[in-house]
Write a protein that holds these residues in place. Structure first.
Motif, PDB file in Angstrom:
ATOM      1  N   THR A 102      -2.195  15.594   0.264  1.00 41.86           N
ATOM      2  CA  THR A 102      -2.783  15.237  -1.027  1.00 41.86           C
ATOM      3  C   THR A 102      -2.479  13.791  -1.400  1.00 41.86           C
ATOM      4  N   PHE A 103      -1.235  13.371  -1.213  1.00 42.80           N
ATOM      5  CA  PHE A 103      -0.872  11.987  -1.548  1.00 42.80           C
ATOM      6  C   PHE A 103      -1.609  11.001  -0.654  1.00 42.80           C
ATOM      7  N   ALA A 104      -1.705  11.311   0.635  1.00 41.17           N
ATOM      8  CA  ALA A 104      -2.419  10.411   1.543  1.00 41.17           C
ATOM      9  C   ALA A 104      -3.914  10.409   1.237  1.00 41.17           C
ATOM     10  N   GLN A 105      -4.471  11.567   0.924  1.00 42.30           N
ATOM     11  CA  GLN A 105      -5.885  11.656   0.566  1.00 42.30           C
ATOM     12  C   GLN A 105      -6.182  10.811  -0.663  1.00 42.30           C
ATOM     13  N   ASN A 106      -5.306  10.857  -1.647  1.00 42.07           N
ATOM     14  CA  ASN A 106      -5.495  10.054  -2.855  1.00 42.07           C
ATOM     15  C   ASN A 106      -5.469   8.560  -2.532  1.00 42.07           C
ATOM     16  N   ALA A 107      -4.576   8.141  -1.632  1.00 41.82           N
ATOM     17  CA  ALA A 107      -4.494   6.731  -1.260  1.00 41.82           C
ATOM     18  C   ALA A 107      -5.777   6.258  -0.585  1.00 41.82           C
ATOM     19  N   VAL A 108      -6.313   7.070   0.326  1.00 34.60           N
ATOM     20  CA  VAL A 108      -7.559   6.706   0.999  1.00 34.60           C
ATOM     21  C   VAL A 108      -8.697   6.596  -0.009  1.00 34.60           C
ATOM     22  N   SER A 109      -8.769   7.565  -0.919  1.00 33.50           N
ATOM     23  CA  SER A 109      -9.857   7.600  -1.891  1.00 33.50           C
ATOM     24  C   SER A 109      -9.831   6.411  -2.848  1.00 33.50           C
ATOM     25  N   THR A 110      -8.622   5.975  -3.240  1.00 33.10           N
ATOM     26  CA  THR A 110      -8.510   4.963  -4.300  1.00 33.10           C
ATOM     27  C   THR A 110      -8.359   3.533  -3.799  1.00 33.10           C
ATOM     28  N   THR A 111      -8.300   3.329  -2.485  1.00 32.43           N
ATOM     29  CA  THR A 111      -8.130   1.965  -1.979  1.00 32.43           C
ATOM     30  C   THR A 111      -9.116   1.558  -0.890  1.00 32.43           C
ATOM     31  N   VAL A 112      -9.785   2.495  -0.263  1.00 37.15           N
ATOM     32  CA  VAL A 112     -10.724   2.150   0.810  1.00 37.15           C
ATOM     33  C   VAL A 112     -12.118   1.958   0.212  1.00 37.15           C
ATOM     34  N   TYR A 344       0.674   8.532   4.651  1.00 37.68           N
ATOM     35  CA  TYR A 344      -0.378   8.472   5.657  1.00 37.68           C
ATOM     36  C   TYR A 344       0.158   7.898   6.970  1.00 37.68           C
ATOM     37  N   ALA A 345       0.988   6.879   6.870  1.00 41.13           N
ATOM     38  CA  ALA A 345       1.542   6.251   8.068  1.00 41.13           C
ATOM     39  C   ALA A 345       2.422   7.217   8.846  1.00 41.13           C
ATOM     40  N   LEU A 346       3.142   8.066   8.127  1.00 41.50           N
ATOM     41  CA  LEU A 346       4.060   8.995   8.777  1.00 41.50           C
ATOM     42  C   LEU A 346       3.403  10.309   9.152  1.00 41.50           C
ATOM     43  N   GLN A 347       2.215  10.597   8.615  1.00 42.86           N
ATOM     44  CA  GLN A 347       1.572  11.891   8.785  1.00 42.86           C
ATOM     45  C   GLN A 347       1.333  12.292  10.238  1.00 42.86           C
ATOM     46  N   PRO A 348       0.886  11.387  11.144  1.00 44.26           N
ATOM     47  CA  PRO A 348       0.633  11.816  12.525  1.00 44.26           C
ATOM     48  C   PRO A 348       1.858  12.361  13.226  1.00 44.26           C
TER      49      PRO A 348
END
Length: 369
Positions: A102-112, A344-348
């Protein structure tokens, strides 16, 4: 073309088995390139934000800290909403994994730019699939979470505008009821197995008689329309939350918006200016509308200008109004985006917890209680 390897079976026949595909080398390169670009953009903005903070006088940092914690809580509650929707389908994904997604999804949505909204949905669905959630359930949970929070915000928006005196209460209350009742009615009709099955059957039969498409496909659609529609309608029926689960979902959606709104209140209090909550409610709605437009990622520029305009028009002095906007957006946009990109960076490197198979109807029925 997929390469294969041959193995002898017990009968002596040769069996062709597909070889495991090699992991494409460009995937990790692309992953870290996206991370570096996003973090670089945020780091580029941090000095400007820090310089503006240094010019703020009489900042009450306890309130700023409360705003930061409230912003984190808002996104955390939204992540729990995702997890509860997954439970409806029988997928028991660890809360920590759902929160990270959820946190990574929010970052992608609000900055890309441009593709951030669609990209964030695809990212969340893909991450859930990596943890064993089937594609249908993953997409359903991610999309329905957004629908629930959006509909609830519209209902609350009407009531908030009436509270602020911007809309007559005799108009706002019926409008809120129409949105709530209409959404519930549409959901009940579209997800009712019998209605859904008839609709899908008719749709497949129309496709089967549509010229210009594959003749074999048309024949298959006509022959298997009833069976395919029944299978899909039963799948959707198993993903209908029960009464208790709906109460939990609505409370979580309300809590997410409540924490986000309190972050704005705490940001205003942190400037030492006591702005009326009704005015902040209107500003909050303007910010959310700017974000929803997706003209710029996270409503950057539009959200700040809109919130500042609402506060100044309500009689708030320019300096505390600008400070309120700065604190709130630094937390709700830049701060949460920074946290999300680190995740997001650590997710993989996160190890999937288990594999998930769609639950049987009886098991799902028990989970909806």
């Amino acid at each position: 073309m997929t390469s294969v390897e041959m193995a002898d079976t017990e009968s002596g026949a040769v069996e062709h088995r597909p070889r495991a595909r090699r992991r494409l080398p460009w995937r990790p390169v692309l992953h870290w390139a996206v991370v570096a670009a996003a973090l670089g953009y945020l780091v580029w903005r941090v000095p400007d934000l820090a310089a503006q903070f240094e010019r703020l006088d009489h900042v009450q940092w306890a309130w700023v800290a409360a705003a930061g914690l409230s912003g984190l809580a808002a996104l955390g509650v939204y992540g729990e909403l995702h997890r509860q929707l997954l439970l409806v389908g029988g997928a028991h994904v660890p809360a920590s994994a759902v929160q990270g997604i959820t946190f990574a999804q929010n970052a992608v949505s609000t900055t890309v730019p441009v593709v951030g909204g669609a990209g964030s949905l695809g990212y969340a669905i893909n991450q859930l699939r990596r943890r064993g959630v089937d594609s249908a359930l993953a997409a359903w949970a991610v999309l329905l979470a957004g629908v629930i929070t959006t509909v609830l915000l519209i209902v609350l928006g009407w009531l908030g505008l009436a509270w602020a005196g911007r809309v007559p209460i005799r108009l706002a209350v019926p409008a809120a009821l129409v949105v709530a009742a209409g959404s519930a009615g549409v959901w009940a009709v579209l997800t009712h197995p019998a209605v859904l099955q008839r609709g899908l059957t008719s749709l497949l039969r129309v496709f089967g008689r549509t010229p210009g498409t594959c003749r074999t496909c048309r024949k298959t659609w006509l022959e298997k329309a009833d069976a395919a529609a029944l299978q899909l309608s039963e799948r959707v029926a198993r993903l209908r939350p029960g009464g208790t689960r709906w109460s939990i979902l609505l409370i979580l959606a309300l809590g997410s918006w409540g924490f986000d709104f309190f972050a704005l209140i705490a940001s205003a209090e942190g400037t030492g200016t006591h702005i009326r909550w009704a005015v902040l409610a209107v500003g909050f709605l303007v910010v959310q509308a700017s974000i929803a437009l997706q003209i710029l990622p996270g409503g950057a520029g539009l959200a700040e200008a809109g919130l500042l305009g609402v506060l100044v028009a309500a009689g708030v002095p320019a300096a505390p109004a600008a400070a309120t906007v700065l604190i709130y957006r630094a937390i709700s946009w830049a701060g949460l985006s920074l946290v999300g990109w680190v995740v997001y960076a650590l997710q993989p490197h996160a190890t999937p917890s288990h594999r998930h198979a769609p639950a049987a109807p009886a098991a799902v029925a028990r989970s909806r209680a």
